[in-house]
Design a protein around this motif. Structure first.
Motif, PDB file in Angstrom:
ATOM      1  N   ARG B  47      -8.383  38.466  19.294  1.00 29.45           N
ATOM      2  CA  ARG B  47      -8.459  37.010  19.377  1.00 29.45           C
ATOM      3  C   ARG B  47      -9.024  36.413  18.099  1.00 29.45           C
ATOM      4  N   ALA B  50      -6.117  36.481  15.718  1.00 32.79           N
ATOM      5  CA  ALA B  50      -5.120  35.478  16.086  1.00 32.79           C
ATOM      6  C   ALA B  50      -5.620  34.058  15.828  1.00 32.79           C
ATOM      7  N   VAL B  52      -7.862  32.501  17.783  1.00 36.23           N
ATOM      8  CA  VAL B  52      -8.200  31.862  19.043  1.00 36.23           C
ATOM      9  C   VAL B  52      -9.718  31.755  19.205  1.00 36.23           C
ATOM     10  N   ALA B  71      -5.850  27.670  11.236  1.00 34.94           N
ATOM     11  CA  ALA B  71      -5.493  27.385  12.628  1.00 34.94           C
ATOM     12  C   ALA B  71      -4.536  28.469  13.122  1.00 34.94           C
ATOM     13  N   PRO B  72      -4.551  28.753  14.417  1.00 37.59           N
ATOM     14  CA  PRO B  72      -3.715  29.852  14.929  1.00 37.59           C
ATOM     15  C   PRO B  72      -2.241  29.683  14.588  1.00 37.59           C
ATOM     16  N   GLU B  73      -1.748  28.425  14.602  1.00 34.41           N
ATOM     17  CA  GLU B  73      -0.314  28.234  14.361  1.00 34.41           C
ATOM     18  C   GLU B  73       0.070  28.459  12.898  1.00 34.41           C
ATOM     19  N   ILE B  77       1.613  34.940  13.130  1.00 35.52           N
ATOM     20  CA  ILE B  77       1.361  36.148  13.914  1.00 35.52           C
ATOM     21  C   ILE B  77       2.227  36.121  15.165  1.00 35.52           C
ATOM     22  N   ILE B  79       2.110  37.615  19.026  1.00 32.72           N
ATOM     23  CA  ILE B  79       1.089  38.231  19.897  1.00 32.72           C
ATOM     24  C   ILE B  79       1.633  38.402  21.309  1.00 32.72           C
ATOM     25  N   PHE B  81      -0.008  39.072  25.042  1.00 32.51           N
ATOM     26  CA  PHE B  81      -1.278  39.169  25.754  1.00 32.51           C
ATOM     27  C   PHE B  81      -1.185  40.200  26.869  1.00 32.51           C
ATOM     28  N   ASN B  83      -2.196  39.812  29.880  1.00 31.46           N
ATOM     29  CA  ASN B  83      -1.734  39.198  31.133  1.00 31.46           C
ATOM     30  C   ASN B  83      -0.384  38.500  30.947  1.00 31.46           C
ATOM     31  N   PHE B  84       0.332  38.848  29.892  1.00 31.27           N
ATOM     32  CA  PHE B  84       1.655  38.323  29.541  1.00 31.27           C
ATOM     33  C   PHE B  84       1.603  36.886  29.033  1.00 31.27           C
ATOM     34  N   ALA B  85       0.875  36.007  29.782  1.00 32.01           N
ATOM     35  CA  ALA B  85       0.752  34.598  29.381  1.00 32.01           C
ATOM     36  C   ALA B  85       2.101  33.973  29.055  1.00 32.01           C
ATOM     37  N   ALA B  99       8.721  30.786  19.668  1.00 36.94           N
ATOM     38  CA  ALA B  99       8.226  31.060  18.324  1.00 36.94           C
ATOM     39  C   ALA B  99       9.223  30.600  17.267  1.00 36.94           C
ATOM     40  N   ARG B 146       8.903  37.837  22.947  1.00 35.48           N
ATOM     41  CA  ARG B 146       8.378  36.592  22.388  1.00 35.48           C
ATOM     42  C   ARG B 146       7.534  36.876  21.152  1.00 35.48           C
TER      43      ARG B 146
END
Lengths: 285, 363
Positions: B47, B50, B52, B71-73, B77, B79, B81, B83-85, B99, B146
């Protein structure tokens, strides 16, 4: 449920019917009353059988109330329009302010965030009359008395805390990873808010918006004190049916039916958003 | 040029320090597995990279640029997760395309790229489904697609096989390395399964209590762990650790195990006269009925046949339980009872009991 005996099923049916009759009968009766003349309404004993008339609706829509004592002007349609205008604009403004604020409270822990959120909720603690007296004095000073802007502003006291607190809970239930995933994919904070957070919180936003609309629509005391005749909503306008020559029950019933209609329509429309599942199985639990 | 470079990265939460001065350099195209027990800070590390979470101290360089505050965007990268998210209100196609839409690609390009990555991951037939209509395996592949769709230079995978069933996990463990290599990306792969780490990683970074205990190739970590902590995490059954007090003698070190004198060779002479832990991999133990040279007496307590191998639970005279594993075929007649165990001193590991550090040079 298939294990229940015949007696149980009968009993359940009877109870459900009793409850439905208890809650729905008044509405049915009002609906029937709206098609009766005042004499028929006041007849003793009351009867389910009568010759339906549209005179109540006609007099509401034309604004001319014919009574035994003569003709009387009614501003009901204007009242109804005021209600629509005030409630819709109030809720729209509340959503515009409240949804981003709810997101901020849900996602960002900033200094005093809990205090601010609680303060907003505390507007609903005080009885409206307590707030109204100083408010009407202020409003006279700054010229907001008897204006739509002033009323919409005051209606924020009703709608904003409601939307803020309900929608906040929905935002908190969205897994932050879903939003992070969208940002890491290259989208800005604002895009993430608009395309991920808001659509996922839509059932909550719909529920909160509907509730806020109902509360605004049914508000009586703010408009009674802060608005004069041409800005008053139906709740205040209904007072006009208590005339010198008696209470116009038929018209009252018709007015109630007409003023329930927009809320009912909105509720039916919002229903499909209300039943949407929240996280829709995106995150492995 | 290193694609990912971490410089003394630290992060603490209210509950305490999570990451403590991490340094790591990952080369272009390399797959590094971040492996460690749960709670070691693996996910927090991802994280941080990334964007976050923000680090308390240290710096993150991505593709040679300082990205510590980016910033993350803006980090470029991909990624996946744990939990899939997935975005629940979008179809699998739109999930994977997310993406690509961010970078203003045309509809045709997006479709081509999504179709390509979906074909690679065998989810072409479910692209119209929303996440709730996907099986766990399909969700996991969609999340992976993704992450890879936009051909990111850097891919972070947070235990992507954690939530899928055993069969799929096994398949993916075989498929993933070639998939990831085909994408040319530099990959950080978080897992808490040592087999997965060894199967997928070019190198493994062992994260214990917020520090990299060892960063090396899978083979050298298995053969030459730097500490007891690392040695314990690799291997099933886990490594046997026998407390010994080795003495120097004419032919190198020797020690007493289970009442018998056992030679330890000359490799770890600095361990003489100190309390040590003798680390023996179960597969390096040979068990038979013959006392012979270097054998020590054990009681075989239980034999667990696992098809390709048998695991023996044994007890020494001092009451310590040790495991041996033997290739399956030859020990069908193995019965519980007294026996002798021996090992090749060259394959034994020696750890300082106090510090846990490995003593002596290893091949």
């Amino acid at each position: 449920m298939e294990h229940s005996s015949r007696a149980e099923r009968v009993l359940r049916g009877v109870l459900i019917t009793a409850i439905l009759v208890f809650f729905l009968f008044p509405i049915l009766w009002i609906f029937l009353m709206s098609f009766q003349t005042n004499e028929e309404v006041l007849r003793i004993p009351p009867s389910l059988f009568f010759k339906p008339t549209l005179i109540n609706y006609a007099s509401l829509i034309t604004g001319k109330l014919q009574t035994a004592a003569g003709s009387l002007d009614l501003a009901f349609m204007l009242n109804l329009w005021n209600s629509v205008l005030l409630s819709t604009l109030s809720v729209a403004l509340s959503l515009l302010l409240g949804v981003p604020a709810a997101y901020a409270f849900a996602r960002f822990k900033f200094r005093g965030s809990e205090d601010i959120a609680f303060t907003l909720l505390s507007f609903r603690f005080a009885p409206p009359l307590l707030v109204l007296l100083p408010l009407s004095l202020y409003f006279q000073d700054i010229g907001l008395n008897d204006t739509y802007v002033g009323l919409i502003w005051v209606y924020q006291l009703i709608a904003l805390p409601l939307i803020l607190w309900i929608v906040r809970g929905y935002f908190e239930d969205i897994s932050p990873d879903i939003e992070y995933a969208y940002r890491i994919a290259g989208h800005s904070w604002l895009q993430t808010f608009l395309r991920i957070a808001v659509p996922l919180a839509r059932p909550g936003i719909a529920a909160a918006g509907l509730l806020a609309f109902i509360f605004c629509w049914n508000n009586f005391v703010f408009a009674l004190i802060l608005a004069s005749a041409d800005k008053q909503p139906v709740t205040v306008g209904a007072l006009a049916f208590v005339t010198a020559s008696g209470i116009q029950y038929g018209q009252i019933a018709a007015a109630i039916v007409l003023s329930i209609t927009p809320t009912l329509a909105l509720a039916l429309y919002a229903q499909r958003y209300l039943v949407e599942g929240l996280s829709l199985g995106a995150v492995k639990g | 040029m290193a694609q990912i470079e971490l410089k003394s990265l630290s992060k603490a939460f209210k509950t305490g320090k999570v990451l403590d001065g991490l340094d790591l350099s990952v080369e272009e195209g390399e797959i590094v597995c971040i492996f460690g027990p749960s709670g070691a800070g693996k996910t927090v590390l991802l994280r941080l990279i990334a964007g976050v979470e923000e680090p308390d101290a240290g710096a993150i360089f991505l593709e040679g640029r300082d990205a510590t505050d980016a910033a993350p965007e803006r980090r470029g990268i991909g990624i996946a997760f744990q939990n899939f998210a997935l975005f629940p209100h979008m179809s699998a196609f739109d999930n994977i395309a997310s993406a690509l839409t961010a970078h203003g690609a045309t509809v045709a390009t997006i479709k081509a790229k999504v179709d390509k990555v979906a074909a690679m991951l065998k989810i072409s037939h479910v692209l119209n489904h929303e996440p709730r209509a996907l099986s766990n395996g399909q969700k996991q592949r969609t999340a992976l697609a993704r992450a890879l769709a936009a051909d990111p230079k850097i891919v972070l995978l947070d235990d992507p096989l954690r939530n899928v069933d055993a069969k799929l996990r096994y398949e993916m463990r075989l498929e993933l390395p070639s998939l990831l290599r085909a994408s040319d990306a530099t990959v950080l792969y978080v897992t808490q399964d040592y087999k997965e780490a060894m199967a997928i990683g070019d190198r493994i970074a062992v994260l214990i209590d917020g520090r990299f205990e060892q960063v090396a190739t899978p083979a050298s970590i298995y053969r030459a762990p730097v500490s007891v902590g690392v040695a314990r995490l690799f291997g099933d059954p886990t490594i046997n650790l026998i407390p010994v007090n080795p003495q120097a003698g004419g032919d190198g070190l020797s020690c007493e195990i289970s009442g018998a004198k056992v030679g330890l060779g000359a490799a770890q002479v600095e361990g003489a006269g100190r309390s040590m832990l003798l680390g023996l991999r179960p597969e390096s133990l040979v068990v038979n009925d013959d006392a012979g040279l270097g054998g020590f007496p054990v009681d075989v307590v239980a034999v667990t046949p696992l098809n390709e191998k048998s695991v023996l639970l044994m007890r020494t005279r001092d009451g310590q339980e040790i495991f041996a594993s033997e290739a399956g075929v030859e020990n069908e007649e193995r019965k519980p009872g007294p026996a002798f165990a021996r090992f090749d001193p060259a394959r034994a590991l020696m750890f300082d009991e106090a510090s846990g550090a490995c003593i002596g040079s290893r091949p």
